[in-house]
Motif scaffolding. Structure first.
Motif, PDB file in Angstrom:
ATOM      1  N   GLN A 179     -42.883  15.622  64.920  1.00 47.84           N
ATOM      2  CA  GLN A 179     -44.140  15.795  65.647  1.00 47.84           C
ATOM      3  C   GLN A 179     -44.148  17.116  66.402  1.00 47.84           C
ATOM      4  N   LEU A 230     -42.350  19.708  65.728  1.00 45.74           N
ATOM      5  CA  LEU A 230     -42.409  20.765  64.731  1.00 45.74           C
ATOM      6  C   LEU A 230     -43.845  20.959  64.297  1.00 45.74           C
ATOM      7  N   SER A 231     -44.510  19.826  64.086  1.00 45.30           N
ATOM      8  CA  SER A 231     -45.891  19.907  63.644  1.00 45.30           C
ATOM      9  C   SER A 231     -46.739  20.614  64.684  1.00 45.30           C
ATOM     10  N   ARG A 232     -46.534  20.269  65.969  1.00 47.15           N
ATOM     11  CA  ARG A 232     -47.338  20.901  67.013  1.00 47.15           C
ATOM     12  C   ARG A 232     -47.060  22.397  67.062  1.00 47.15           C
ATOM     13  N   PHE A 235     -45.974  24.186  64.625  1.00 51.12           N
ATOM     14  CA  PHE A 235     -46.423  24.790  63.381  1.00 51.12           C
ATOM     15  C   PHE A 235     -47.922  25.030  63.431  1.00 51.12           C
ATOM     16  N   ARG A 236     -48.607  24.113  64.086  1.00 52.35           N
ATOM     17  CA  ARG A 236     -50.065  24.241  64.100  1.00 52.35           C
ATOM     18  C   ARG A 236     -50.534  25.479  64.832  1.00 52.35           C
ATOM     19  N   LEU A 238     -49.716  28.272  64.152  1.00 50.87           N
ATOM     20  CA  LEU A 238     -49.949  29.287  63.128  1.00 50.87           C
ATOM     21  C   LEU A 238     -51.429  29.487  62.889  1.00 50.87           C
ATOM     22  N   GLN A 239     -52.171  28.404  63.034  1.00 52.26           N
ATOM     23  CA  GLN A 239     -53.597  28.472  62.782  1.00 52.26           C
ATOM     24  C   GLN A 239     -54.270  28.982  64.059  1.00 52.26           C
TER      25      GLN A 239
END
Lengths: 719, 525, 108, 521
Positions: free
Chosen positions: A675, A677-679, A681-682, A684-685
């Motif tokens: 989770q 990592l996902s946060r 990673f996001r 990037l956008q």
């Protein structure tokens, strides 16, 4: 009644058990009497088999009759048979279990009268007796194990029978708790401690099965074990780990009896098993449960000894050498554990305060005698004296211990206390109980002419015989003798404290309220029967001897020198009496002298301390030795500390740190990590166009670099 | 062959959609108001349906032609087709038919759906023609046998999709999303054009098959190989922007949620698949894996990265349509991976197994296009229903809405589970074939990544289902009404296909296999 | 291979240069109008390539197909740029700025 | 070929019955429940017909129903005859007892849930999902080919996920269901990889389980032959590991077990019964069906290491169970421990021929554990119903309930002792065969450890019995009632089965021995 008797002697009590709830719905009296009658019928069928043994109808020339049917069929030519073995030992044990069981049941009619859970009581009592009878009648190890566990299960249910008692009591280990909780705790302790032994037994049964399968005869059957050519299963077992496995398997096998018969490392459960009703204690101690262990050793020992003798005569070789060194070690273990336990618990009995606990310790002590006898038998191989002594002592013990417990039950029934210090002076109020209990006590101590004398003297004799050839015998004999002295001492102490000492406050209160009375008829009649039996049984020895050893030589390869026919009975009788009191080399038999000496050694201080009360016993009551003995050598406490408390703490610690804190936390950490990592990673956008173009450029660059130069780099990742 | 009557028959799908766009556009000038909008929608749906029928008809025509492609050429004119001289043509093979069925099928249901969904919007006289143009152009893209045709249809498809994304031009979000989409996508188009110019320079023709043939004739080694490599890069990036390969996919999560839901379904379900299709088709023609052994592997790594990227992005997403958009990126990863295995030399295993691996993977990829079209299209339509009912895409506000909208919710669950790869739904089979292919190719690591990513994706699908179905309803969700039957019709039909094909995948798998063979140039036997 | 005395490479390098400038504009600028101009440059680079290659083939035959492609592409480019400008106008109307970095509501 | 497609019909009945149960149960839950029970009963009857046909009519002692489903390779190589995916159902001596116990336990659980769920909302949905769940489990056991197996494997997962998430103990149920789903699903995809691997390695056009054994020229036999080469053997080992990961997750073998205590404890009790009773054992069945048969060599070469895992699982589950104060969590950990036994039996196939006892014992343990653990969970549910949902789970808060709930106490005692491996109850019969299998494999110390752990089992189940049913009753529980007959009847039935099977295990096991004998190389 041969084809049916071996089944019915335990089948009827089981049917009775199953019918008990049904009868209970119809009428309470019907339920009570049906239970007793079912056990009586079982006993009748069990006794009927004595005839078959006696007249040889159950003997097939080289082996005993088996009644079997196929239970499991396994491909590969093996089928597991469920069957009954009708041989002297089995029938003998079945008679004890059902006979003594019946008397206890009869007694229960009075003793348990008015209890609200009688359906449960009768159910488990019948099941208990049936399980024991199944255990002894079974023709193979697995079936025996089934009966073995039924017995354990019923003991669990019966020891904790009064699980709902609300009064508070205090226990050494458990602290303050309701008596109900204490009772169910004791039941559980009995089950789990014996279960530890059972585990060992099951392991060794499985290994025996495995090695018989290796020898080409996969079996659990006792007689097949005996008939496998060259005892190949013993031989192949001995080849693993240089005999280490053989010793281990044998010891694990013995662990089962150790647990069930409460021998040294696992003896702790039996004193607690007193939590149940006295009838249950009687059944456990006299007829059923603890005898199972002795039975199993008595069952296997001749087989093992036969194997040992076969290897003794076999050609020498590594396997033979291993067996000839390992097996005597095992026999010695049996004897030493028996001797040590009997000594250890006899000392404990000296300091015990509860009436039933004294009896419990004495049970363990007497069982130790039996194992001692069996061990001596195996050690001296060619001399079957130890075997007959042990089995005879078993039957004697069944009778007198039942008698003692039932008498104790009668006393407890009257005085409503377990503590001997709250009794005293009951001789006048309960004369019949007093006499019966005295019979039992004298028998337990081995005073002639009660049965205990004859059986115990035989054990001394066996030890003496061993001692003449082997130094170990002296040690064993010494232990047995000291224990004998202690036995008489604590027996007298018990009798003295209960019947002879001045009335305690509790008894005085009872007398004032006119509640001090003799036991009812339905209770003292069984007592009387048993008391008479203690007198008679001793003189049946020659019959039992013939009964046992009539066909011994053709089944086991052990020589029997005595005449074996019924016709020779008078001769045998005379020989026996002569043999008991005299000897070929001495005028008076040394074992007789030892017995008498032992009785004097224990009896004199006992008499003066507790019966005459001319010596004061109270000055010992608080010294270190007394505390040590009273706390059962602190052994129980140590075991609690090591296994129960540490075990529970270990499991809770494991749960807290390994399961929740380790593995589970790890799982959640992985999930949370993704989770996070996902946060991350996001981010990037970014929503910024230039950044999109830069990502594109990066992608293009990576792509072109890989395309141009990546061949070797990528080859690394390829399969 | 000039364009005769038979050829017009072949071109019917194109004619019906693009001509339909014209007619609907003209009708839009006449029919006004809500009723007019409905009428336009119905006419659009009819055109779509007719186009669908004509494509299915093409399937049978192809079957009787023994799967040999149907060619219609218009340059150079003449009685005999000579691809060496430039040669523009329409080339209809089973792959084209397969893809166009997918496009038109979803177009049909989106058209029906939009009748209700777009009820509050103005300018439906533009919407439906644009939708028809979008579908028609996509059909054109897959029909194209040369670069010129391809480029024309590609640009027309792009332009209509730009316009559709920003259809609600009064709001900031569609405009912002549309602008970013436009800038990246137009850049991608120029990159494609630029790369194609080099290929044209190397081979002297625009016919796709002929470019491949001419490339193969060039001498091995030499400087032109570098040019070709750069071209590969250009084409991958160019088409990759459309196909949304990470890291070129940044426009997608903006554009798809911003569009009206029907258009989101179209964009996510089919439009981006033209990119994947183009990669499969063009690379199949141009670059033989034996000569260019590396790019297949690189593409597959990019595909794996795409998968992981989409998964990670989707995991903690709060906006339902954005979440679906990221899951689209993940699924693009699967499809591209399947195609990429088809472009690998696979010299380390025996040739028969290599052929089997390529064929299985490409079949899986193509089948996954169908699976994704059905599932993701349907999911976006469902999201649209929620949006239509309570006007929010926020998962927190959508909590427990499933309790009020049972049918929609059941369909949504099925779609999500299908994408999660749960058997016996259609998504399972497509993924299974891709994974199988990679295992046959001996690439166990990739298979493991595929499987794990599939398992990973289950998490957010389930999270979505959970929030929508099981959570206590939020105040907004309690206001929801049962969806209109018009919208439900599309959703339910798509769901039935998901379940139906899942239960009986045989026929559709066979068609996908034929298409894969066409793409890989294998004999149809 | 040198049609009018000017080497082929000249045109090709020019095309690449045009393309690079276009890309630079696309990647770095803020003004949306400049993006449209950049897009034009990108297209022109590609067109130039096509034209160059159309004349560069053996026999000095000018390939009419490539030229027509360029013409068509210019038309299409016009359309595309029109759409783009429409976007820019809408964005300007809605936000009152031409700075693309202000359009960053869509993120994460 | 079958006279009539009994098994298809039987499973189809449940699938068709699900929506009807939903409709019937929307207004009045009990109607839906009774309907579901009727459906289960009829399915069971139809299954029994198949059994009858297999036993008395079919000459091969097997029974098969076939329906051509997908044939993907037909176009690639139409010349070779293709087996395709044969969608169908298959019954032989191995899965007959497993399927039977599943029918028994699911039917009992359905009956039980009529009583247990009586006050819950959404009973219609519950029973519909329950029927689907049952269909999934049975499909796994009866499936003919591996793809079908996998499909049912997932089909079994999804309804259970929803059942746990919606009707489980709030508020954690959703998270726990998700955890359950993710673990199992990751396992499932590993299985999928394994299936694809088998397929590619053998180059087979079939994944038909039946043909692995019956058709000598079937390509899968080539896999067995190919395993003679070390390269292929290593690849097959890889596949075995993949399969094992999948199956171990389902069976909750240490350290992949953490989903189980949560899921089994928080699920609604009838679902816990099915989860613990039969669902996790499907993995054991699958190991027998897939791994120890035609991947025998690879599996046998790993089995020593696996045996360590089995023993660790036994002990670990037992030790964890000792630390629990919550009935359902205790039983859940006990399930882990019991799975260790089953796994132990399966890993005893170190040599050809050695596995007969171990595998038979493990399969039989599936049967007996289902009875015992199902009953224990039912007891826990009964306590939760009668004592209260919170207090009825807290072992330390209860006591002396044997007075108040004599039936339940008796049944719990039987079940607990069966789990503890006490003869003559069913659990003992299976355990000793497992241990004999371990001995036959020559793993001397492993067998010792395994048997020792039965003492652990006895401790924690008896601790539960003692604390809950014996001792003195707290005053707060003086008015606890015995359960209703909806709940008691299935429990009584199962308890009777435990005793009967314990007394005469040959009833189940004789055929099982033959089947395993035939299956093992």
């Amino acid at each position: 009644m041969l084809p049916y008797a071996p089944w019915l002697c335990w089948g009827l009590p089981i049917i009775g058990a199953l019918l008990t709830p049904v009868f209970g719905k119809i009428h309470q009296k019907l339920r009570d009497y049906a239970a007793v009658i079912m056990v009586l019928l079982g006993a009748i069928f069990a006794f009927s088999m004595i005839v078959d043994i006696w007249y040889g109808t159950a003997f097939l020339g080289t082996k005993w009759l088996e009644e079997t049917f196929v239970w499991l069929s396994i491909p590969g030519g093996f089928s597991l048979e469920f069957g009954m073995l009708i041989d002297p030992l089995a029938v003998f044990m079945a008679c004890i279990a059902t006979g003594v069981g019946f008397i206890i049941m009869l007694y229960s009619l009075g003793y348990m009268k008015g209890d609200e859970s009688l359906t449960r009581y009768w159910f488990f009592m019948q099941f208990f007796i049936a399980g024991m009878t199944l255990l002894v009648m079974a023709n193979n190890l697995l079936m025996t194990f089934i009966g073995w566990e039924i017995v354990g299960l019923c003991s669990y249910a019966l020891i904790g029978f009064w699980y709902n008692k609300k009064n508070m009591i205090k226990d050494d280990q458990l602290g303050e708790l309701t008596e109900g909780a204490y009772n169910s705790h004791c039941g559980m302790k009995a089950f789990i401690v014996t279960r530890i032994g059972d585990v060992g037994l099951l392991i060794s049964i499985i290994f025996i099965f495995f090695f018989t399968a290796q020898a080409g005869y996969p079996t659990f059957n006792y007689q097949t074990l005996l008939s496998i050519p060259d005892f190949a299963w013993l031989g192949s077992m001995a080849q693993v780990f240089n005999g280490g496995l053989l010793l281990l398997v044998l010891f694990l096998f013995f662990l089962g009896p150790i647990g069930k018969s409460a021998q040294f490392p696992l003896q702790i459960w039996l004193p607690e098993a007193m939590a149940g009703p006295s009838t249950v204690s009687a059944l456990i101690h006299a007829a059923a449960m603890v005898k199972a262990g002795v039975y199993l050793v008595a069952r296997m020992m001749p087989i093992l000894v036969t194997g040992y003798i076969e290897f003794l005569h076999a050609a020498s070789g590594p396997t033979t050498t291993i067996i000839l060194t390992v097996m005597p070690n095992f026999f010695l273990i049996v004897a030493v554990i028996g001797a040590f336990t009997s000594f250890m618990t006899a000392t404990m009995a000296i300091a015990a305060r509860e009436l039933k606990k004294v009896l419990a310790f004495s049970t363990i002590s007497q069982l130790g005698y039996m194992f001692l006898g069996l061990g001596i038998f195996a050690l001296s191989a060619h001399d079957a004296g130890g075997f007959i002594a042990a089995t005879f002592h078993l039957s004697a013990h069944a009778v007198f211990k039942a008698l003692l417990f039932l008498s104790a039950g009668a006393i407890l029934h009257t005085v409503h206390s377990k503590d001997m210090l709250e009794m005293g002076g009951l001789r006048k109020a309960m004369p019949i109980t007093y006499i019966c209990m005295l019979f039992g006590a004298l028998s337990l101590s081995g005073v002639p002419p009660f049965v205990g004398f004859w059986s115990k003297e035989l054990i001394f004799a066996a030890a003496w015989h061993l001692a003449t050839t082997n130094f170990i015998g002296w040690i064993l004999l010494a232990a047995a003798a000291i224990t004998g002295a202690l036995t008489f001492f604590y027996t007298l102490r018990m009798i003295g404290l209960v019947f002879h000492s001045p009335q305690s406050k509790n008894v005085q209160d009872l007398e004032r309220k006119h509640q001090l009375h003799e036991a009812p008829k339905v209770m003292w009649i069984p007592l009387a029967i048993l008391a008479l039996t203690t007198l008679i049984l001793g003189f049946l020895y020659p019959f039992i001897y013939v009964y046992f050893f009539g066909q011994w030589g053709t089944v086991y390869s052990i020589d029997i020198e005595l005449p074996l026919h019924l016709a020779a009975l008078p001769t045998l009788y005379i020989n026996w009496l002569a043999h008991t009191f005299t000897s070929t080399t001495y005028i008076i038999s040394p074992t007789f002298l030892i017995t008498i000496g032992v009785l004097l050694l224990g009896g004199i201080p006992g008499y003066f301390f507790y019966i005459r009360r001319s010596w004061d016993a109270s000055r010992f009551s608080n010294n270190a030795l007394h505390r040590f003995l009273y706390h059962r050598w602190y052994y129980n406490r140590a075991l609690y500390f090591v296994f129960v408390r540490t075990g529970i703490e270990f499991s809770q610690g494991m749960y807290k740190y390994v399961e929740d804190g380790g593995i589970d936390r790890f799982n959640y950490a992985v999930a949370d990590g993704f989770q996070d990592l996902s946060r991350a990673f996001r981010k990037l956008q970014t929503g910024v166009h230039s950044w999109n173009m830069i990502l594109l450029l990066i992608g293009a660059l990576v792509l072109i670099l890989l395309l141009l130069f990546g061949g070797t780099f990528l080859a690394f990742f390829l399969p | 062959m000039s364009v005769g009557l038979t050829e017009w028959f072949y071109l019917l799908p194109l004619v019906l959609t693009l001509g339909g766009a014209l007619i609907v556009g003209l009708l839009g000038k006449v029919l006004k108001g809500r009723r007019g909008d409905v009428a336009l929608g119905v006419v659009t749906a009819v055109f779509m349906f007719l186009a669908l029928v004509s494509i299915v008809n093409l399937y049978y025509i192809l079957m009787y032609a023994n799967w040999s492609p149907l060619l219609i050429w218009y340059w150079p004119p003449g009685p005999v087709f000579d691809p060496t001289t430039g040669a523009t043509c329409i080339n209809i093979d089973i792959l084209a038919v397969y893809m166009s069925v997918v496009f038109v099928f979803l177009g049909l249901f989106v058209a029906i759906y939009s009748i209700k969904y777009m009820e509050h919007d103005d300018g439906m006289g533009l919407f439906y023609p644009l939708l028809l143009t979008l579908v028609g152009s996509m059909v054109g893209v897959v029909y194209a046998g040369d670069f010129l045709t391809l480029f024309i249809f590609w640009e027309s498809m792009s332009v209509s999709s730009y316009a559709l994304v920003a259809f609600r031009k009064e709001e900031t979000e569609p405009i912002e999303a549309g602008l970013k989409y436009f800038l990246l996508s137009a850049f991608g188009s120029t990159l494609i054009l630029f790369s194609m110019s080099y290929l044209y320079g190397l081979t002297g023709t625009l016919n796709l098959a002929q470019i491949g043939a001419n490339l193969a004739l060039l001498p091995a080694g030499g400087a032109w190989m570098n040019v070709a490599t750069i071209t590969i890069m250009g084409l991958i990036i160019g088409f990759g922007i459309k196909a949304a390969i990470a890291p070129l996919c940044t426009w997608l999560p903006d554009a798809h949620p911003a569009a009206p839901s029907g258009i989101s379904a179209m964009l996510s379900g089919v439009v981006i698949m033209t990119g994947s299709y183009a990669i499969l088709r063009l690379f199949g023609y141009f670059f033989s894996p034996t000569v260019y052994p590396v790019y297949g592997y690189i593409l597959s790594w990019f595909a794996l990265f795409t998968m992981i990227y989409g998964n990670l992005m989707a995991l903690t997403q709060k906006d339902i349509k954005r979440l679906l958009a990221y899951s689209t990126i993940t699924n693009v990863g699967y499809i591209i991976f399947g195609f990429a295995v088809g472009m690998m030399p696979l010299t380390h295993i025996d040739p028969n197994a290599a052929e089997l691996a390529r064929y299985l993977s490409v079949t899986g990829g193509l089948f996954h296009i169908t699976a994704h079209m059905l599932s993701k299209g349907m999911l976006f339509l469902c999201a649209g229903v929620f949006l239509h009912e309570i006007g929010t895409r926020d998962l927190d506000k959508l909590k427990g809405i499933g309790r009020k909208m049972t049918v929609t919710m059941v369909c949504f669950d099925i779609g999500a589970l299908s994408l999660a790869g749960v058997p016996p739904l259609i998504g399972f089979f497509s993924k299974f074939f891709i994974i199988w292919g990679s295992i046959v190719a001996g690439w166990y690591l990739a298979a493991a990544i595929l499987v794990l990513s599939s398992a990973f994706s289950v998490v957010y699908y389930l999270r979505m289902i959970q929030i929508l179905v099981f959570a206590e309803p939020s105040p907004e969700a309690l206001k929801a009404q049962r969806a209109s039957p018009v919208m439900l019709f599309s959703i339910v039909v798509l769901t039935l296909f998901i379940v139906g094909i899942g239960l009986f995948p045989e026929f559709f798998l066979r068609v996908a296999e034929l298409a894969a063979k066409a793409a890989l140039g294998l004999p149809f036997s | 291979m040198i049609p009018y005395g000017v080497p082929l490479e000249f045109f090709l390098i020019t095309a690449v240069f045009l393309y690079a400038v276009g890309f630079y504009i696309m990647a770095t600028k803020r003004n949306m109008i400049k993006f449209i101009i950049g897009l034009e440059l990108l297209l022109d680079g590609a067109h130039l390539n096509f034209i160059t290659f159309a004349t560069a083939w053996p026999g000095f035959v000018i390939d009419p197909l490539a030229q027509s492609l360029v013409i068509i592409s210019i038309c299409i480019g016009g359309g595309v740029i029109a759409v783009g400008l429409a976007f820019v106008i809408r964005a300007y109307n809605l936000r009152g700025t031409l700075d693309i970095r202000k359009l960053n509501e869509l993120r994460h | 070929m079958a006279l009539f497609q009994y098994l298809t019909f039987s499973i189809l009945l449940m699938v068709i019955g699900a929506p009807i149960a939903w409709l019937l149960g929307r207004k009045k839950g009990r109607v839906g429940g009774v309907f579901a029970l009727a459906v289960m009963g009829i399915s069971f009857f139809v299954f029994a017909l198949a059994w009858f046909e297999m036993a008395y009519i079919s000459p091969y002692q097997t029974y098969e129903e076939v329906l051509l489903w997908i044939d993907p390779l037909y176009l690639l190589e139409p010349s070779t005859p293709s087996f395709g995916f044969l969608f169908g159902f298959y019954l032989d001596g191995l899965n007959l007892p497993v399927a039977t116990i599943i029918y028994i336990l699911t039917t009992a659980a359905t009956c039980y849930s009529i009583g247990y769920m009586a006050k819950s909302p959404g009973q219609g949905k519950f029973f519909a999902l329950l029927l689907l769940y049952n269909a999934g489990i049975l499909g796994v056991v009866l499936a003919t080919n591996l793809v079908q197996f996998y499909i049912f494997w997932e089909l079994m997962l999804i309804p259970s996920y929803f059942l746990i998430a919606q009707w489980g103990t709030k508020p954690r149920s959703v998270n726990i269901a998700l955890k359950y789903f993710i673990f199992t699903h990751i396992g499932a995809v590993c299985i999928l990889l394994g299936i694809a691997g088998i397929w590619s390695l053998s180059g087979a056009a079939t994944l038909n389980i039946v043909q692995f054994y019956t058709v000598p020229s079937a390509p899968i036999i080539n896999l067995v032959a190919a395993m003679a080469s070390p390269v292929v053997l290593n690849l097959v080992k890889l596949l075995v590991v993949l399969f094992l990961v999948g199956f171990s997750v389902k069976m909750a073998i240490f350290p992949l077990h953490t989903w189980l205590p949560d899921a089994h404890a928080e699920a609604p009790t009838p679902i816990s019964v099915i989860l613990s009773g039969v669902m996790i054992e499907t993995a054991a069945y699958a190991i027998v069906r897939i791994l120890v048969t035609f991947m025998f060599d690879a599996f046998a070469s790993l089995s020593f290491y696996l045996m360590i895992f089995a023993v660790v699982t036994m002990f670990y589950g037992g030790i964890m169970a000792l630390a629990q104060k919550d009935t359902k969590r205790l039983f859940a950990y006990s399930s882990i421990s019991q799975m260790g036994y089953i796994f132990f039996g399966l890993t005893s196939v170190t040599l050809a021929g050695a596995g007969l006892y171990g595998v038979t014992g493990a399969t039989f343990h599936i049967f007996t554990h289902a009875l015992g653990k199902g009953l224990l969970f039912m007891t826990a549910g009964a306590l939760m119903m009668q004592v209260g949902h919170e207090r009825g789970r807290d072992i330390t808060a209860m006591g002396g309930l044997a007075k108040r709930m004599p039936w339940t106490a008796m049944i719990a005692l039987i079940a607990a002792l069966s789990i503890a491996g006490t003869p003559p109850l069913a659990g003992f019969a299976s355990e000793w065969i497992i241990f004999a299998g371990g001995a036959m494999a020559g793993s001397i110390f492993m067998v010792m450890f395994a048997v020792i752990s039965t003492a652990l089992t006895a401790s924690y189940v008896l601790w539960f019995i003692k604390r809950v049913f014996f001792g003195s009753t707290p005053t707060a529980m003086a008015r606890v009632q015995e359960t209703t007959w909806w709940v008691r009847a299935p429990m009584l039935g199962l308890a009777a089965l435990i005793v009967i099977i314990g007394l005469w295990p040959g009833f189940v096991i004789n055929r099982l021995f033959e089947a395993v004998y035939a299956l093992l190389p």
